[in-house]
Scaffold this motif. Structure first.
Motif, PDB file in Angstrom:
ATOM      1  N   THR A 185      12.700 -11.683   8.050  1.00 21.59           N
ATOM      2  CA  THR A 185      12.853 -11.195   6.668  1.00 21.59           C
ATOM      3  C   THR A 185      11.566 -10.531   6.196  1.00 21.59           C
ATOM      4  N   SER A 186      10.425 -11.151   6.504  1.00 22.99           N
ATOM      5  CA  SER A 186       9.153 -10.592   6.022  1.00 22.99           C
ATOM      6  C   SER A 186       8.869  -9.245   6.688  1.00 22.99           C
ATOM      7  N   GLY A 187       9.286  -9.070   7.947  1.00 22.79           N
ATOM      8  CA  GLY A 187       9.111  -7.777   8.628  1.00 22.79           C
ATOM      9  C   GLY A 187       9.881  -6.673   7.928  1.00 22.79           C
ATOM     10  N   GLN A 188      11.121  -6.987   7.490  1.00 26.60           N
ATOM     11  CA  GLN A 188      11.936  -5.992   6.771  1.00 26.60           C
ATOM     12  C   GLN A 188      11.281  -5.630   5.430  1.00 26.60           C
ATOM     13  N   LEU A 189      10.790  -6.666   4.716  1.00 24.37           N
ATOM     14  CA  LEU A 189      10.154  -6.414   3.409  1.00 24.37           C
ATOM     15  C   LEU A 189       8.943  -5.497   3.573  1.00 24.37           C
ATOM     16  N   ALA A 190       8.164  -5.717   4.645  1.00 23.95           N
ATOM     17  CA  ALA A 190       6.953  -4.914   4.855  1.00 23.95           C
ATOM     18  C   ALA A 190       7.276  -3.468   5.206  1.00 23.95           C
ATOM     19  N   ASP A 191       8.420  -3.226   5.869  1.00 30.49           N
ATOM     20  CA  ASP A 191       8.813  -1.845   6.167  1.00 30.49           C
ATOM     21  C   ASP A 191       9.427  -1.161   4.940  1.00 30.49           C
ATOM     22  N   LYS A 192      10.128  -1.952   4.091  1.00 29.76           N
ATOM     23  CA  LYS A 192      10.863  -1.368   2.967  1.00 29.76           C
ATOM     24  C   LYS A 192       9.984  -1.120   1.739  1.00 29.76           C
ATOM     25  N   LEU A 193       9.008  -2.027   1.500  1.00 30.85           N
ATOM     26  CA  LEU A 193       8.235  -1.983   0.243  1.00 30.85           C
ATOM     27  C   LEU A 193       6.856  -1.370   0.448  1.00 30.85           C
ATOM     28  N   ASP A 194       6.229  -1.000  -0.647  1.00 35.21           N
ATOM     29  CA  ASP A 194       4.832  -0.563  -0.639  1.00 35.21           C
ATOM     30  C   ASP A 194       3.992  -1.756  -0.167  1.00 35.21           C
ATOM     31  N   LYS A 195       3.236  -1.557   0.927  1.00 37.35           N
ATOM     32  CA  LYS A 195       2.509  -2.679   1.544  1.00 37.35           C
ATOM     33  C   LYS A 195       1.477  -3.290   0.593  1.00 37.35           C
ATOM     34  N   THR A 196       0.856  -2.432  -0.230  1.00 40.07           N
ATOM     35  CA  THR A 196      -0.184  -2.926  -1.139  1.00 40.07           C
ATOM     36  C   THR A 196       0.415  -3.858  -2.190  1.00 40.07           C
ATOM     37  N   LYS A 197       1.595  -3.468  -2.732  1.00 34.73           N
ATOM     38  CA  LYS A 197       2.250  -4.338  -3.727  1.00 34.73           C
ATOM     39  C   LYS A 197       2.613  -5.673  -3.095  1.00 34.73           C
ATOM     40  N   LEU A 198       3.051  -5.624  -1.837  1.00 32.48           N
ATOM     41  CA  LEU A 198       3.437  -6.847  -1.137  1.00 32.48           C
ATOM     42  C   LEU A 198       2.210  -7.747  -0.918  1.00 32.48           C
ATOM     43  N   ILE A 199       1.086  -7.127  -0.540  1.00 33.91           N
ATOM     44  CA  ILE A 199      -0.154  -7.892  -0.345  1.00 33.91           C
ATOM     45  C   ILE A 199      -0.540  -8.595  -1.658  1.00 33.91           C
ATOM     46  N   ARG A 200      -0.460  -7.866  -2.772  1.00 32.24           N
ATOM     47  CA  ARG A 200      -0.854  -8.443  -4.075  1.00 32.24           C
ATOM     48  C   ARG A 200       0.087  -9.568  -4.483  1.00 32.24           C
ATOM     49  N   PHE A 201       1.384  -9.393  -4.204  1.00 34.07           N
ATOM     50  CA  PHE A 201       2.341 -10.465  -4.526  1.00 34.07           C
ATOM     51  C   PHE A 201       2.023 -11.723  -3.718  1.00 34.07           C
ATOM     52  N   VAL A 202       1.760 -11.532  -2.425  1.00 31.50           N
ATOM     53  CA  VAL A 202       1.467 -12.672  -1.538  1.00 31.50           C
ATOM     54  C   VAL A 202       0.221 -13.415  -2.024  1.00 31.50           C
ATOM     55  N   LYS A 203      -0.794 -12.663  -2.455  1.00 33.05           N
ATOM     56  CA  LYS A 203      -2.032 -13.301  -2.916  1.00 33.05           C
ATOM     57  C   LYS A 203      -1.829 -14.013  -4.258  1.00 33.05           C
ATOM     58  N   SER A 204      -0.955 -13.490  -5.115  1.00 38.80           N
ATOM     59  CA  SER A 204      -0.645 -14.192  -6.376  1.00 38.80           C
ATOM     60  C   SER A 204       0.102 -15.492  -6.076  1.00 38.80           C
ATOM     61  N   PHE A 205       1.019 -15.414  -5.120  1.00 33.44           N
ATOM     62  CA  PHE A 205       1.783 -16.598  -4.691  1.00 33.44           C
ATOM     63  C   PHE A 205       0.830 -17.675  -4.158  1.00 33.44           C
ATOM     64  N   GLU A 206      -0.228 -17.226  -3.450  1.00 31.75           N
ATOM     65  CA  GLU A 206      -1.212 -18.160  -2.891  1.00 31.75           C
ATOM     66  C   GLU A 206      -1.908 -18.952  -4.000  1.00 31.75           C
ATOM     67  N   ILE A 207      -2.213 -18.296  -5.125  1.00 34.65           N
ATOM     68  CA  ILE A 207      -2.879 -19.003  -6.243  1.00 34.65           C
ATOM     69  C   ILE A 207      -1.987 -20.133  -6.747  1.00 34.65           C
ATOM     70  N   VAL A 208      -0.692 -19.856  -6.912  1.00 28.71           N
ATOM     71  CA  VAL A 208       0.262 -20.875  -7.396  1.00 28.71           C
ATOM     72  C   VAL A 208       0.289 -22.061  -6.437  1.00 28.71           C
ATOM     73  N   VAL A 209       0.385 -21.760  -5.115  1.00 30.61           N
ATOM     74  CA  VAL A 209       0.450 -22.832  -4.100  1.00 30.61           C
ATOM     75  C   VAL A 209      -0.838 -23.660  -4.120  1.00 30.61           C
ATOM     76  N   MET A 210      -1.981 -22.983  -4.260  1.00 25.01           N
ATOM     77  CA  MET A 210      -3.265 -23.700  -4.232  1.00 25.01           C
ATOM     78  C   MET A 210      -3.476 -24.556  -5.489  1.00 25.01           C
ATOM     79  N   LEU A 211      -2.937 -24.118  -6.624  1.00 19.77           N
ATOM     80  CA  LEU A 211      -3.001 -24.960  -7.838  1.00 19.77           C
ATOM     81  C   LEU A 211      -2.195 -26.240  -7.629  1.00 19.77           C
ATOM     82  N   LEU A 212      -1.029 -26.095  -7.001  1.00 17.66           N
ATOM     83  CA  LEU A 212      -0.211 -27.276  -6.678  1.00 17.66           C
ATOM     84  C   LEU A 212      -0.948 -28.175  -5.684  1.00 17.66           C
TER      85      LEU A 212
END
Length: 636
Positions: free
Chosen positions: A79-106
């Motif tokens: 699934t992640s391979g498809q997302l990386a081909d379909k979406l702007d890679k930079t937006k995906l990188i930023r989303f992943v890093k925002s998600f990381e902040i949420v996980v690290m707060l938990l």
């Protein structure tokens, strides 16, 4: 695509760190790998030494945490391979890093309240975060780097990842061990690294999607199977995926057993275990950076056999170096280093890891350069799935062998021998690796080979290379100058030469005989040569029809026109091999070659000059010969 491959390559891989297209991405992935390992290692140490959890025993903690982290790679890579081909890679990188902040707060709350189930959930979520980031990471580079920068860029990323893993492990171990407040410090560091990573990701330049029309298949099982089939469609790429997965299998055996190896075999304390990890990481980093130097800034898959040989040699020597060390009380780092026998163990580990770096970086670059941009992230996702499966298989098999009574040094020996067998198998089914390795040895050891004008050799699509014929190793030297495989049309008699004949057959060179001598072989050769161009590949011919006997350029025959008939668009690139006449492989002594091995000594200078491509319409045997003659006269 306007963003694909800038024209002016960076002067070195380190210069990339000052460029916006590379530096923010490099530091984002560096913080990514560092934070993953800081969190996992701090949690492992906490469960092993500080908490007493009935349902998670210390000896199982590392395995459970490792398995939970790898599980998303198996489930979600497709699934992640498809997302990386379909979406702007930079937006995906930023989303992943925002998600990381949420996980690290938990995770921070989990650390401070010593809540093991919450931390285990966070391990799984960090695995999800890394699964999403993986395909973007490797698909990003070929979009912003050109072919000459790709090996160096991959080397930097590989080196950065291992340094980050090392620093993350060391920081995680040190912070969690602070008396009384360790959990708070570890929690704070995890959140801080996630926030800094997200800020750095903001500077990554925008990159358009490579396949925006892609319809996402959310079924991970069918999509995983489809990805593996997609990768299998390009055999050189698929076998490189298997080669990289094998490297992870091989490396996981060592990394997983460092603590036990340090304690039971080397009689060292936990600091010695950390030292082994440091030495291993330095080795991988140095090997990864060496790739650019040794490859002369091309994607040089000839380094792969060299890496495989080194991995086996030093894994096997590690068995001999670590067998029979006398039992002692647990040693600290200082006492451990004071014993000469232990240095051999460290050198073996460092070189073994260094050769693993040489082995893997060109394979990653090959996958990136030979895969269609629209499918790149999905192929990388297939790679991540295979890596995860191989790493799981590695821990199961290593556990079974140790359970069956093998000692850790014997396990290392078994893996070293298995690596030699696997490597031999890969190189026989993909002869390109072996051929490039021979080309590397001939062009770097037997000769000091200098190439100029190689930017004229097409990186994509069909091309006809036309060269003077001076020696028995002309084809091998031309192969060393091109990052792409070349099919050679060669005099059928050269195939009778020992070793060289076998190599050319392995490389699928096309034998040609004079029309009067064997009309069937003559016609079949032209048919196969035209098929090579029709398939969009590179073909190289020697229009003199044979190796020169006096060092002079012979008249060009008309076969070149027969090959080009009907190909109006194929570029014809004239090549000139300089300074080879008089060397061991040329016909100096009364028309025979290979008589006096050291006539010119080792490492004598030879050159290849490539001229500007010509259109088929302006080609004739005479004009081509004049172009080659002019290139021969150029200073080498």
């Amino acid at each position: 695509m306007h963003h694909e491959q800038p024209q002016q390559p960076a002067s070195s891989q380190f210069q990339l760190l000052s460029e916006r297209r590379f530096a923010p991405f490099f530091w984002t992935q560096f913080l990514n790998a560092g934070n993953d390992n800081l969190f996992k290692f701090a949690f492992t140490v906490m469960v092993t030494y500080q908490l007493s959890v009935k349902w998670l025993q210390p000896e199982q903690a590392g395995l459970v945490i490792g398995a939970l982290f790898i599980l998303p790679f198996v489930l979600l890579s497709a699934t992640s391979g498809q997302l990386a081909d379909k979406l702007d890679k930079t937006k995906l990188i930023r989303f992943v890093k925002s998600f990381e902040i949420v996980v690290m707060l938990l995770a921070a709350w989990g650390f401070i309240s010593a809540n093991v189930p919450v931390l285990l959930v966070c391990v799984f979520l960090m695995g999800v975060h890394s699964t999403l980031f993986g395909p973007v990471k490797f698909a990003y580079l070929p979009q912003v780097l050109n072919e000459r920068e790709l090996t160096g860029g991959n080397g930097m990323v590989e080196m950065g990842t291992f340094v980050a893993i090392l620093l993350g492990n060391v920081a995680g171990g040190l912070l969690i061990a602070i008396p009384g407040d360790g959990a708070r410090y570890a929690a704070g560091a995890c959140v801080l690294a996630a926030i800094v990573g997200r800020l750095v990701a903001q500077a990554v330049p925008a990159l358009p999607a490579t396949d925006p029309a892609l319809k996402i298949n959310w079924n991970p099982v069918s999509e995983t199977w489809r990805n593996l089939k997609l990768a299998h469609g390009q055999l050189a790429v698929f076998r490189s995926l298997l080669g990289i997965s094998w490297m992870w299998f091989f490396g996981a055996v060592f990394l997983a057993n460092f603590p036990a190896f340090a304690k039971e075999v080397l009689h060292g304390d936990e600091h010695v275990a950390s030292l082994l990890l440091v030495v291993f990481s330095i080795g991988i980093g140095a090997g990864s950076l060496m790739c650019e130097v040794l490859s002369h800034r091309h994607v040089e898959i000839g380094l792969v056999p060299l890496g495989a040989i080194g991995m086996s040699v030093f894994a096997i020597d590690l068995y001999f170096a670590s067998s029979g060390l006398p039992p002692t009380a647990l040693l600290g780092v200082g006492t451990f280093l004071a014993t000469a026998a232990h240095w051999r163990v460290l050198v073996d580990l460092c070189l073994l890891a260094g050769f693993a770096g040489l082995y893997s970086v060109p394979m990653y670059a090959l996958i990136q350069i030979r895969t269609q941009p629209t499918h790149r992230a999905r192929i990388i996702a297939a790679n991540n799935i295979l890596n995860a499966i191989f790493m799981i298989a590695s821990s199961v098999l290593a556990g079974a062998l140790l359970g069956a009574g093998l000692t850790i040094p014997q396990l290392f020996l078994a893996v070293g021998i298995a690596n030699a067998v696997v490597a031999l198998y890969i190189f026989l089914i993909v002869p390109e690796y072996l051929l490039r390795f021979v080309a590397l040895i001939v062009s770097r050891v037997m000769y000091r080979f200098r190439v100029s004008g190689d930017e004229h050799i097409p990186l994509k699509g069909a091309g006809l290379l036309v060269c003077n014929h001076v020696s028995f190793v002309d084809a091998i030297l031309i192969m060393a100058a091109s990052p792409r495989p070349i099919v050679f049309l060669m005099d059928h008699r050269i195939f009778r030469t020992p070793v060289l004949g076998w190599l050319f057959r392995l490389g699928k060179a096309i034998p040609i005989a004079p029309q009067k001598e064997d009309p069937a072989v003559y016609e079949a050769a032209f048919e196969r040569a035209r098929a090579v161009l029709a398939d969009g590949e590179l073909l190289c011919i020697f229009p003199e029809g044979g190796i020169t006997r006096d060092g002079e350029l012979q008249p060009f025959k008309g076969g070149v026109m027969k090959i080009l008939d009907g190909f109006a668009e194929v570029p014809v690139v004239p090549l000139a091999l300089q300074n080879l006449w008089g060397s061991y492989f040329s016909r100096v002594e009364a028309g025979t070659a290979m008589v006096k091995p050291f006539r010119r000594g080792l490492n004598s200078r030879v050159g290849l000059v490539a001229g500007a491509p010509m259109a088929p319409a302006e080609v004739s045997p005479e004009t081509l010969r004049e172009r080659v003659r002019a290139l021969l006269a150029q200073p080498g």
